[in-house]
Design a protein around this motif. Structure first.
Motif, PDB file in Angstrom:
ATOM      1  N   PHE A   1       0.861  -1.182   0.000  1.00 61.92           N
ATOM      2  CA  PHE A   1       0.000   0.000   0.000  1.00 61.92           C
ATOM      3  C   PHE A   1       0.899   1.234   0.000  1.00 61.92           C
ATOM      4  O   PHE A   1       1.598   1.482   0.988  1.00 61.92           O
ATOM      5  CB  PHE A   1      -0.908   0.031   1.241  1.00 61.92           C
TER       6      PHE A   1
ATOM      7  N   ASN B   1      -1.909   2.333  -5.067  1.00 63.81           N
ATOM      8  CA  ASN B   1      -1.346   3.678  -4.968  1.00 63.81           C
ATOM      9  C   ASN B   1      -2.440   4.606  -4.460  1.00 63.81           C
ATOM     10  O   ASN B   1      -3.394   4.876  -5.172  1.00 63.81           O
ATOM     11  CB  ASN B   1      -0.875   4.178  -6.333  1.00 63.81           C
ATOM     12  N   LEU B   2      -2.311   5.061  -3.236  1.00 60.20           N
ATOM     13  CA  LEU B   2      -3.293   6.006  -2.707  1.00 60.20           C
ATOM     14  C   LEU B   2      -2.747   7.418  -2.914  1.00 60.20           C
ATOM     15  O   LEU B   2      -1.583   7.689  -2.622  1.00 60.20           O
ATOM     16  CB  LEU B   2      -3.548   5.765  -1.214  1.00 60.20           C
ATOM     17  N   MET B   3      -3.595   8.295  -3.434  1.00 63.55           N
ATOM     18  CA  MET B   3      -3.117   9.610  -3.828  1.00 63.55           C
ATOM     19  C   MET B   3      -4.019  10.688  -3.252  1.00 63.55           C
ATOM     20  O   MET B   3      -4.906  11.187  -3.913  1.00 63.55           O
ATOM     21  CB  MET B   3      -3.043   9.688  -5.348  1.00 63.55           C
ATOM     22  N   THR B   4      -3.790  10.974  -1.977  1.00 68.47           N
ATOM     23  CA  THR B   4      -4.576  12.023  -1.332  1.00 68.47           C
ATOM     24  C   THR B   4      -3.647  13.065  -0.727  1.00 68.47           C
ATOM     25  O   THR B   4      -3.798  13.460   0.424  1.00 68.47           O
ATOM     26  CB  THR B   4      -5.480  11.438  -0.245  1.00 68.47           C
ATOM     27  N   ALA B   5      -2.671  13.492  -1.518  1.00 72.12           N
ATOM     28  CA  ALA B   5      -1.763  14.569  -1.120  1.00 72.12           C
ATOM     29  C   ALA B   5      -1.146  14.292   0.250  1.00 72.12           C
ATOM     30  O   ALA B   5      -0.587  13.223   0.461  1.00 72.12           O
ATOM     31  CB  ALA B   5      -2.505  15.899  -1.173  1.00 72.12           C
TER      32      ALA B   5
ATOM     33  N   GLN C   1      -2.929   7.269   4.976  1.00 72.22           N
ATOM     34  CA  GLN C   1      -4.029   6.418   4.517  1.00 72.22           C
ATOM     35  C   GLN C   1      -3.513   5.073   4.035  1.00 72.22           C
ATOM     36  O   GLN C   1      -4.159   4.044   4.233  1.00 72.22           O
ATOM     37  CB  GLN C   1      -4.802   7.107   3.401  1.00 72.22           C
TER      38      GLN C   1
ATOM     39  N   PHE D   1      -5.205   1.804   5.352  1.00 70.46           N
ATOM     40  CA  PHE D   1      -5.850   0.856   4.447  1.00 70.46           C
ATOM     41  C   PHE D   1      -5.106  -0.485   4.445  1.00 70.46           C
ATOM     42  O   PHE D   1      -5.714  -1.539   4.284  1.00 70.46           O
ATOM     43  CB  PHE D   1      -5.952   1.441   3.031  1.00 70.46           C
TER      44      PHE D   1
ATOM     45  N   ALA E   1      -6.379  -2.179   7.434  1.00 68.51           N
ATOM     46  CA  ALA E   1      -7.738  -2.684   7.179  1.00 68.51           C
ATOM     47  C   ALA E   1      -7.675  -4.001   6.416  1.00 68.51           C
ATOM     48  O   ALA E   1      -8.462  -4.916   6.654  1.00 68.51           O
ATOM     49  CB  ALA E   1      -8.547  -1.651   6.388  1.00 68.51           C
TER      50      ALA E   1
ATOM     51  N   PHE F   1      -7.850   3.341  13.180  1.00 71.57           N
ATOM     52  CA  PHE F   1      -7.631   4.451  12.261  1.00 71.57           C
ATOM     53  C   PHE F   1      -8.950   5.151  12.016  1.00 71.57           C
ATOM     54  O   PHE F   1     -10.021   4.551  12.182  1.00 71.57           O
ATOM     55  CB  PHE F   1      -7.008   3.982  10.936  1.00 71.57           C
TER      56      PHE F   1
ATOM     57  N   ASN G   1     -10.772   7.962   9.206  1.00 73.08           N
ATOM     58  CA  ASN G   1     -10.705   8.834   8.033  1.00 73.08           C
ATOM     59  C   ASN G   1     -11.930   9.724   8.031  1.00 73.08           C
ATOM     60  O   ASN G   1     -12.999   9.298   8.448  1.00 73.08           O
ATOM     61  CB  ASN G   1     -10.729   8.006   6.752  1.00 73.08           C
ATOM     62  N   SER G   2     -11.784  10.923   7.532  1.00 73.01           N
ATOM     63  CA  SER G   2     -12.973  11.760   7.360  1.00 73.01           C
ATOM     64  C   SER G   2     -12.735  12.778   6.265  1.00 73.01           C
ATOM     65  O   SER G   2     -11.600  13.028   5.876  1.00 73.01           O
ATOM     66  CB  SER G   2     -13.309  12.489   8.665  1.00 73.01           C
TER      67      SER G   2
ATOM     68  N   ALA H   1      -5.051  16.671   4.473  1.00 70.97           N
ATOM     69  CA  ALA H   1      -4.605  17.015   3.123  1.00 70.97           C
ATOM     70  C   ALA H   1      -5.462  18.087   2.483  1.00 70.97           C
ATOM     71  O   ALA H   1      -6.595  18.324   2.890  1.00 70.97           O
ATOM     72  CB  ALA H   1      -4.619  15.764   2.256  1.00 70.97           C
TER      73      ALA H   1
ATOM     74  N   VAL I   1      -9.081  16.010   3.318  1.00 72.66           N
ATOM     75  CA  VAL I   1      -8.998  14.574   3.585  1.00 72.66           C
ATOM     76  C   VAL I   1      -8.210  14.389   4.882  1.00 72.66           C
ATOM     77  O   VAL I   1      -7.045  14.780   4.957  1.00 72.66           O
ATOM     78  CB  VAL I   1      -8.259  13.827   2.453  1.00 72.66           C
TER      79      VAL I   1
END
Lengths: 342, 422
Positions: free
Chosen positions: B108, B174-178, B184, B188, B191, B270, B272-273, B407, B411
């Motif tokens: 991840f 590939n997680l791409m949230t700046a 994340q 993930f 998870a 964890f 997230n919001s 982010a 995010v």
């Protein structure tokens, strides 16, 4: 892994539907004449989503500066779906959103022409300070926001007042399958009650050049802007939802197709003509009614392809027939998703 | 089989604070602040000129790269850092992955926007048209060597390198949230283990904005400080650019038992919001941050007052720090005077997509050393009843700890860690 599919919607150049039924045809809109000219010799086409600026759910003018056309389409689609399926707080507070984006390069004309003009003049810069200044003039301050990749995810959250868990996947078109897989993980461990999964694809010069090189074949090849989303909930055997998805672990050959007796195979992704032939041969042996390539029909839909294929499979499920959705990524990995009655 | 915890087997980074855990610990204890005048390019004429750069001698590692990847390392700093992070631990990685069935593994990664080799393209392209630039980027993707030339999407480069040189894994995300990308990725990845889908996950990421292209555009966005990053200080005026690459190895309970491992820490929750406020600005009320914190704590099954230390996102920007601090206050309530909060960004800079793995490593290191990292750049801290250690590190046992990253686009991601030695 199993999940219940409770809603589906998609939008590509010719069709828009929040309910997963194929909609009426609209005229195909190509990109600017300038772009057309550059690719005439490649015999290819761009298909863009035709956006109606008078649509009641069209984004606010202040947001348009950093919105891409496929993101606008995703926004309108998700708003329509939220209303039609009455998601309400069960989604906005206890749901999760998984967005796949198969390409992140924004509108090349807006962003890159400025930079390339600046680069063109770099050789005339007398010193480093002037070069930095010149370079700075070509770089939009919005560039970090436009290219920081999570734009669609954030706009959907903003317009749907969605407060839950969310992320963005970047890879090839297979990113949507990754999003789907993580959505199932989240449903399984109770990290969310509903999972909205989907993605968008933006047909532009960069994606086109990249993809043409990939399949080494530009004959009749098209890049199509599109978006599609679907809602998943935890699987319960007694559920009354239209369909259930059985996500089979990914595989590196087509051998395991024979384990699944279904009527249809809908496939998409980067199949070369030789792989395409092999697939049809196998399907003939397996007695499938037909193996149908959405890619050949519409061109590359990138991360929106999975949702389109699922929508078609769900349509056939209504007619009492089962289907497998098969996606292949650029690295010869196949993903199998069986669409069955819930 | 599902686990309720994701056990932390090892964490490793290359960052402005050094290579590996021992260098990082020494830097934290010595209160090293890595900001210097930028060396990777000449920042003459720009409003900002400093950044936290990786100072580890890189060439000896990069010389070990197969030829086809060396070229990529010359134009993609993110790749060079990622490769060094893996090369410096490759024996351990190869062994642990060789002993795990491939279908029980995953990667991840948290990544940033593409590393545009703009100046390289400028030299390569004769006709500087928009088309020329795109074509050149695409061609670079295909002509960067033998194995690497099959990389279709630039984001897939980093996972492909791992799979070709270290070990095959079932898949790579590939997680791409700046700025919350690698946080994340860790969440993930956990998870995935908690859902029983894998026994061994390598989660992490790589990023650097210390190049003309990214540094100048971040500067124009107004988030970089012209002098110094001062998290949670009244006089804060922006963050400082950084860079980092690294990973953490997360494992299931079954994996830990089977291999007779004694992990020292675990990820137990964890959250997230989304702010759902405005893509260009975080919610000034901190409501989104609060939701991420509450959901992480709820998942971990602990009470907020059990937390000993929070490694905050604390960017040193006007908009982040106040909102983050108030959100933490609301979540911990009356326990605030017993909870330490600090941001270490004034030491290692903001590594954007790699900020998550950078600060995760800082946190695991602090947990094992009973170290509370001080806010080094304080002169006039924001008013709060939380414990914000003023310039001096503290020694204090950390049973439960939390790390935050938020982010662009609103995010938010928080992780809760448990010290298994207490």
């Amino acid at each position: 892994m199993l999940a219940t599919l409770t809603a589906i919607g998609f939008w590509e150049s010719e069709q828009f539907s929040a309910s997963g039924q194929l909609g009426p045809s609209a005229s195909l809109q190509t990109n600017s004449a300038r772009v057309q000219r550059q690719f005439e010799h490649l015999n290819a086409a761009f298909r863009q989503i035709q956006l109606d600026q008078n649509h009641p759910k069209y984004p606010k003018p202040s947001d348009l500066k950093i919105l891409r056309s496929d993101t606008i389409a995703a926004l309108i689609l998700c708003q329509e779906m939220a209303e039609l399926y009455q998601w309400g707080p069960s989604f906005t507070e206890n749901g999760a959103l998984f967005v796949a984006n198969s390409n992140f390069i924004d509108d090349d004309v807006l962003d890159f022409e400025g930079i390339s003009l600046a680069i063109g003049q770099l050789q005339n810069a007398p010193d480093q300070a002037s070069e930095n200044k010149l370079f700075g003039s070509g770089v939009s301050p919005l560039l970090p926001l436009r290219t920081l990749t999570n734009g669609a995810q954030s706009f959907i959250a903003q317009y749907l007042s969605f407060f839950g868990s969310s992320t963005t996947y970047g890879s090839t078109g297979i990113a949507t399958v990754q999003a789907l897989h993580d959505a199932c993980n989240f449903l399984k461990i109770g990290a969310c009650q509903k999972a909205l999964v989907g993605g968008g694809h933006f047909a532009n010069l960069f994606s086109f050049v990249n993809n043409c090189l990939l399949i080494s074949d530009t004959e009749g090849y098209a890049e199509a802007s599109a978006t599609s989303f679907f809602m998943l909930e935890p699987y319960h055997p007694e559920t009354k939802a239209p369909a259930a998805l059985h996500i089979v672990e990914h595989i590196d050959s087509l051998e395991s197709l024979s384990q699944h007796q279904v009527d249809w195979l809908f496939y998409g992704g980067a199949f070369t003509p030789a792989q395409d032939q092999e697939l049809h041969k196998r399907c003939g042996q397996l007695d499938y009614k037909e193996a149908f390539s959405w890619f050949t029909h519409t061109g590359n839909l990138g991360a929106a392809e999975l949702g389109m294929l699922l929508a078609v499979a769900v349509n056939w499920l209504h007619a009492g027939q089962t289907a497998i959705v098969l996606l292949k990524d650029a690295y010869d990995i196949f993903e199998i998703i069986k669409v069955q009655k819930a | 089989m599902s686990s309720t915890k994701a056990y932390i087997i090892d964490t490793h980074t290359i960052s402005p604070l050094g290579l590996g855990t021992s260098e990082l610990l020494a830097a934290l204890q010595e209160k090293k602040q890595a900001a210097t005048l930028i060396e990777q390019f000449d920042p003459s004429g720009l409003a900002q000129s400093h950044a936290c750069e990786v100072a580890v001698a890189q060439q000896k590692w990069l010389d070990q790269l197969p030829t086809e990847w060396q070229d990529v390392a010359t134009y993609d700093r993110k790749f060079a850092l990622w490769a060094i992070a893996l090369l410096s631990q490759q024996q351990m990685l190869k062994e642990i992955f060789a002993n795990t069935p491939t279908n029980r593994t995953a990667l991840f990664l948290g990544l940033g926007a593409n590393a545009f080799p703009v100046l390289r393209i400028a030299k390569a392209v004769e006709n500087y048209s928009a088309f020329g630039l795109n074509e050149a980027i695409a061609k670079l993707n295909y002509n960067n060597g033998h194995k690497a030339n099959s990389i279709f999407n630039h984001a897939d480069l980093y996972g492909a390198y791992f799979q070709q040189e270290i070990a095959e894994v079932a898949f790579c995300r590939n997680l791409m949230t700046a700025c919350s990308s690698s946080t994340q990725a860790i969440a993930f990845g956990a998870a995935h283990i908690m859902a029983g889908q894998a026994d061994l996950v390598l989660a992490g990421g790589t990023d650097s904005i210390i190049n003309q292209f990214a540094y100048i555009s971040f500067g124009k966005l107004g988030v970089l400080s012209p002098d110094q990053c001062r998290p949670f200080d009244v006089g804060r005026n922006g963050t400082i650019a950084g860079e980092c690459a690294g990973f953490t190895l997360l494992a299931s309970e079954a994996f830990v038992h089977k291999n007779n491992l004694k992990p020292k820490a675990a990820l137990i929750g964890f959250g997230n919001s989304m702010d759902a406020y405005k893509i260009t600005a975080p919610d000034p009320s901190g409501a989104g941050v609060e939701r991420a914190l509450r959901s992480a704590i709820e998942m971990s099954g602990i009470r907020a007052e059990q937390i000993d230390y929070i490694n905050a996102h604390g960017t040193g920007t006007r908009s982040n720090d106040e909102a983050e601090l108030r959100a933490i206050e609301r979540v911990v309530g009356a326990a605030a005077p017993h909870i330490f909060v600090s941001s270490t960004k004034d030491r290692h800079g903001h590594a954007i997509a790699a900020a998550g793995i950078q600060e995760f490593h800082v946190l695991t290191t602090c947990i094992l050393a009973n170290l509370i990292a001080a806010n080094l750049s304080f002169s006039n801290p924001l008013q709060t009843n939380l414990q914000l250690p003023f310039r001096e590190n503290k020694t204090h046992p950390i049973r439960y700890a939390l790390t935050n990253n938020f982010a662009f686009g609103g995010v938010n991601c928080s992780l809760v860690l448990e010290n298994l030695n207490i």
